[in-house]
Design an enzyme around this catalytic site. Sequence first.
Site, PDB file in Angstrom:
ATOM      1  N   THR A 212     102.231  54.841  48.731  1.00 56.18           N
ATOM      2  CA  THR A 212     103.863  55.364  48.693  1.00 56.18           C
ATOM      3  C   THR A 212     103.804  56.430  48.173  1.00 56.18           C
ATOM      4  O   THR A 212     104.899  57.397  48.841  1.00 56.18           O
ATOM      5  CB  THR A 212     104.679  54.289  48.108  1.00 56.18           C
ATOM      6  OG1 THR A 212     104.123  54.298  46.714  1.00 56.18           O
ATOM      7  CG2 THR A 212     104.593  52.802  48.703  1.00 56.18           C
TER       8      THR A 212
ATOM      9  N   GLU B 283     110.275  65.241  44.849  1.00 56.86           N
ATOM     10  CA  GLU B 283     111.017  66.539  45.318  1.00 56.86           C
ATOM     11  C   GLU B 283     109.707  67.437  45.461  1.00 56.86           C
ATOM     12  O   GLU B 283     109.883  68.259  46.572  1.00 56.86           O
ATOM     13  CB  GLU B 283     111.665  67.054  44.286  1.00 56.86           C
ATOM     14  CG  GLU B 283     112.241  66.171  43.129  1.00 56.86           C
ATOM     15  CD  GLU B 283     113.743  65.616  43.759  1.00 56.86           C
ATOM     16  OE1 GLU B 283     114.398  66.444  44.673  1.00 56.86           O
ATOM     17  OE2 GLU B 283     113.869  64.520  43.223  1.00 56.86           O
TER      18      GLU B 283
ATOM     19  N   VAL C 198     106.847  62.398  42.411  1.00 55.29           N
ATOM     20  CA  VAL C 198     106.515  63.230  43.465  1.00 55.29           C
ATOM     21  C   VAL C 198     107.670  63.365  44.618  1.00 55.29           C
ATOM     22  O   VAL C 198     107.504  63.831  45.656  1.00 55.29           O
ATOM     23  CB  VAL C 198     105.467  62.427  44.328  1.00 55.29           C
ATOM     24  CG1 VAL C 198     103.991  62.414  43.452  1.00 55.29           C
ATOM     25  CG2 VAL C 198     105.843  60.827  44.719  1.00 55.29           C
TER      26      VAL C 198
ATOM     27  N   ARG D  98      99.169  61.491  37.091  1.00 57.83           N
ATOM     28  CA  ARG D  98      98.588  60.394  37.598  1.00 57.83           C
ATOM     29  C   ARG D  98      99.338  59.704  38.618  1.00 57.83           C
ATOM     30  O   ARG D  98     100.686  59.421  38.466  1.00 57.83           O
ATOM     31  CB  ARG D  98      98.351  59.444  36.344  1.00 57.83           C
ATOM     32  CG  ARG D  98      97.650  58.260  36.766  1.00 57.83           C
ATOM     33  CD  ARG D  98      97.241  57.534  35.574  1.00 57.83           C
ATOM     34  NE  ARG D  98      96.468  56.071  35.266  1.00 57.83           N
ATOM     35  CZ  ARG D  98      97.102  55.057  34.857  1.00 57.83           C
ATOM     36  NH1 ARG D  98      98.388  55.406  34.422  1.00 57.83           N
ATOM     37  NH2 ARG D  98      96.457  53.904  35.085  1.00 57.83           N
TER      38      ARG D  98
END
Lengths: 770, 187, 345
Positions: free
Chosen positions: A654, A725, A723, A648
């Site tokens: 961002t 890497e 999120v 999610r």
Amino acid sequence: MNDLIQDLQSPVADAGTGFVRVGMPVSRVDGRAKVTGEARYAAEHPAHDLAYGVVVGSTIARGSIAGFRLREALAVPGVVEIITHENRPRMRSFDLFYKDMTAPAGAPFRPLYDGEIHFSGQPVALVVAETFEAARYAASLVAVDYLPQQHETNLMAHLARSHKPKPLKAGFSPPPDERGDAEAALLAAPVRIEAEYYSGVEHHNPLELFASTVIRGEDGHLTIYDKTQSSQNSRWYVSRVFGLGKDKVTVRNPYVGGAFGSGLRPQYQLPLAVMAALQLRRSVRVVLTRQQMFSLGHRPETLQRIKLGADHDGRLRAIVHEAVAETSRYEDYVEVVVNWSGQLYACDNVKLLYRLVALDQSSPMDMRAPGAAHGVHALEVAMDELAWALRLDPLELRLRNYAEQDQMKGLPFSSKALRDCYEQGARRFGWARRPLAPRSMRAGSELVGWGMATGTWDAMQMFARAGAVLHADGRLVVSSAATDIGTGTYTAMCTLAADALGLRLEQVMFQLGDSTLPVAPIEGGSSHVATVGSAVAGVCEKLRKRLFRMARRLDNSPFAKARFDEVEFAGGGLRLRRQPSVAMSVEEVMAAAGEARLEEKYLMLPKVLKQKQYLRATHSAVFCEVRVDEAFGTVRVTRVVSAVAAGRIISAKTARSQVSGAVVWGISQALHEETHADHRLGRFMNHNLAEYHVTVNADVGDIDVIFVDEDDRIVSAIGAKGVGEIGIVGVAAAVCNAIFHATGRRVRSTPMTPEKVMAPEGDVSVSAAL
Amino acid sequence: MDIPVRNEGGAGAQAAPRYPLSLRINGQPYELEVESWVTLLDLLRERLHLTGSKKGCDQGQCGACTVLVDGRRINACLSLALMQQGREVLTIEGLAEGARLHPLQRAFVAHDALQCGYCTPGQICSAVGLMNEGQARCRDDLRELMSGNVCRCGAYPQIVDAVEEVMFGSAGAEERDRPVIVGTVPA
Amino acid sequence: MTPFAYHLARDPADALAALTAPGGNTPLGAASFLAGGTNLLDLMKENVARPMRLVDLNQLALARIEETPAGGLLLGALARNADTAYHPLVRSRYPLLSAAILAGASPQIRNMASNGGNLLQRTRCYYFYDTGTPCNKRSPGSGCAARGGLTRLHAILGASEHCIATHPSDMCVALAALEAVVHLRSARGERQLAFADFHRLPGDTPQHDNTMAADELITHIELPPARYAAHSAYLKLRDRASYAFALVSVAAALALDEGGRIVSARLALGGVAHKPWRQPEAEAVLAGKPPEAAHFAAAAAVLLAGARGESVNDFKIPMARRAIVRALEVAAAGTPGPACGEEER
């Protein structure tokens, strides 16, 4: 308690931002502080008694210091002290005290501890002066006499003495045992490919220079603004190295100018600045130069060999993936390079090998998607080679080998929407129109190629605490010693908290970046939102329940008969789900109950037993278009579509920037970044941003990010994976595969600089279609 | 002008001599005395505590220190403070009017043209200079003419969107055509 | 950075006097002119340059760009690179120079860097910049660490056993092709130097990048009357799309007659030698010929005669050969307009 640390800069969203929900594209709450220059980074905090420290680095790679000639440097007006291993203040000797929370196996480097030289650029002295300029000048006058020893820095020349690494590093697991019989299956496979892949050294080069400002209070307390991915890791390190109690040292990092892994471990400017502050009993700032940042640690040079065997229909019969990487002489820096190759595709026969060669270098360091950035790269280029050998569409090859479950233990994935990534990414990109054969598309003087790759990364969760205080005026202060290195932590946490209590975003402040705040893990491994976010959600849930109970107990309460699950928090307070007009604002509840403030704390522990029953990972599909002028080997990445399944999404704007920025990193890895060592000198030589190339604006074309629907309550209570890497993994492979599709030439080393891509002599028509 | 105010070293001097310097920074006049070897960037950051201008390389290779001198963008790290005698320096701190952000500052926030924020003041000052120069006509021009500012977080597409919107009023048209797809956005 | 005295010069005479004036222990040669500062300050921070006195030229009235009676253009030494590149007369008559300048550095640096300073910028050789290593250019007699080391950026033409560094300028490559003239002034008077004679090959004195005397000041750069405005091209090959020094660059200029034949050609290479590389023999190959690839290739062969790599940089030889041909093709087709996005076309 953790109500508000008044002098800690914590941003709040602009007034008028209003109500937000998790998943909305909310503007960064720290945006205003950053676009106005108000956000202060580690080197930017003033102190009235500040002295400046400048580091002197070793010019040899191995040996020892015979002595110093300091007379000239000490004579420079304004110089206060020159600290070397000969006159430094007392520090612990035992290796263990130097092990920070992410240290690998071995004996950590101890700055200025003794006269041994372990790597070129190693700090050997700290010049402290009244001004930065005087310190810099005096540093240039420090003369060091060395007793050099023969050094070895060349991985390729020392492959023969590779060793099996000691696996002691948080988050690392050694390659699993062989599955099936890979070599036999390979021999039996009708289609085989085998190739070596080389990736050069890369340096993180966050734009902010590494710095520590140690502000000494009158009572001797040290408040340290440090460039780090964890204030608590740096605090712990300082306490242990110098024997200073927890109450004697506070470390802060409210703003961090990028880190990408380089701030996971305390860097040497920190103990040097502390040393000077202790010795001189005053405040000290130490800022490294860009050149010195090339001595901190790096993505290790790695050589890989991959063998793939497949049936004619493309079903994988065997995977063999071996990697040899460099480490320092004093630590076994390890990363997961090959393990993904046993996880990403369905295959019964898999052999994985990972070895290290110890060299006279500083220990390598985790750098964005450590291991995966080049490990998955090699696998995904090999898959493309196999696809071409089979004359099969590269995406189709991946689909035919889709792993429905964990290959080792048969565990299910906690969630895996990779198929959706493939499907949505391909559609957005227009992949279906791709001609199979290389050299099929041309535009002007350039060949056009389309390539794709899969990406994957672990979905991890650590433990964390969060505190929250709700004030009578409706302000909510949530805190945890988390970090925001540009990732959007402030924004994601404020969004989670505002959503949970139905408050306007500007009513919520999230305090991070102070070692005295509730414990949080180091920001790394794409686990921060899943970890700290779950703690924030947890503490907010406690507040919700308390507010609800308070509201229900009020005289003539409209909620007197309501159950908790019948109310929702929205519009600035709580209301009945079925009858939203029955509502009370937070302020009204607090006032009616006569409460000035409500405080809650929460400890979030991962549900390890449950998590262990699943394989937890993020996935992505990357599609890219390149244009190659093969006369010169110049490559332009004109278009990238990255479809990501990362659970999610808490903060859409961002998160999208995280992935988009990581795609830029992938382009940079593919085409630009490499640190070149002169092995005769044992020294990195292109140690500046003019000669160490990172991608600039003109290199970047369109980047399209898709988050496919995924919600994973096994990885975290809030459904998020992470999120940071995943966005880089596979990008360089997609670029490499696109270059092959454009030119028919396979480049098996990164970066793919012009001389590697350009057509060989006599094999090119220079004339452009003008 | 070449007579030092004070020379702390004398013959064989090892201290840099100091010189008077008057200039305006963000509209405010300053009468200073600085050592010859102080750069404009270090003057701003260490002497005047205007830390919005960033030091990312100190060698003119990253653009984080970009400020405007008489309206032109330059690298403050490659200029001696003394070279700004009589000049008007504008830094990121002088861009907003009180609480009211400059349109570029607003656009950078709106497009999320920043992550860690360290290059951001330089990017914005650079974009102001770019607009003053009047040479950019299209998105590709913006990419090229913003290439003197390294963003290690890789916010380049968003930076171009932000500048494009303020310059041409049509920012990120492409982006709007392809909105972010977030699977879990509530209805 | 070493401490230094600072002198703000009033005029060229004052600047020259300040450069050579005795005073304290500031011997001749230890003083240095300061213009844009974009290279000098960097070198001072790295302790590669250690002047004891800086003579600031920025108040000198040498920033103008004006036409000469002969029909050429006189570029003030203190005119900024950006102002030169964007100057209407430079753009219309010497688009090659404009393109070359705009291919170099960054907008910020081009706003600061002076024309005179551009001629004097120093090599990007890693070893020259790193005082932890030997370098004959930085420290004469200490040896050349680049030889046998990291030579990807290094020379393939005109190098010596003492130095294999390259000149990093883009602007100078165009100035070489355009046969600019450098105007110098010293206490002894004024003189003019053909651009080809300004920079030098390293030989056994690589510490000298050029043939200027230590007490001379660049006042102007003169461009002869424009002949190549319609058919010129600057092609720069580098490791990223912008803000990087050239691996190889080519300035190509053609004058065509009404029948489309080449009347005269000018060719210069950047990134390959200690100076912008030009050979009139290569240009002579093209005179009288139609602008065709075979002739371009022949000119390239002459210009690159004797090219020798250090193995790592061998690729520069075919890259340069192809770049010459490509640049000439582009020039023959007509000087490209200032690049703009495809979306605008």
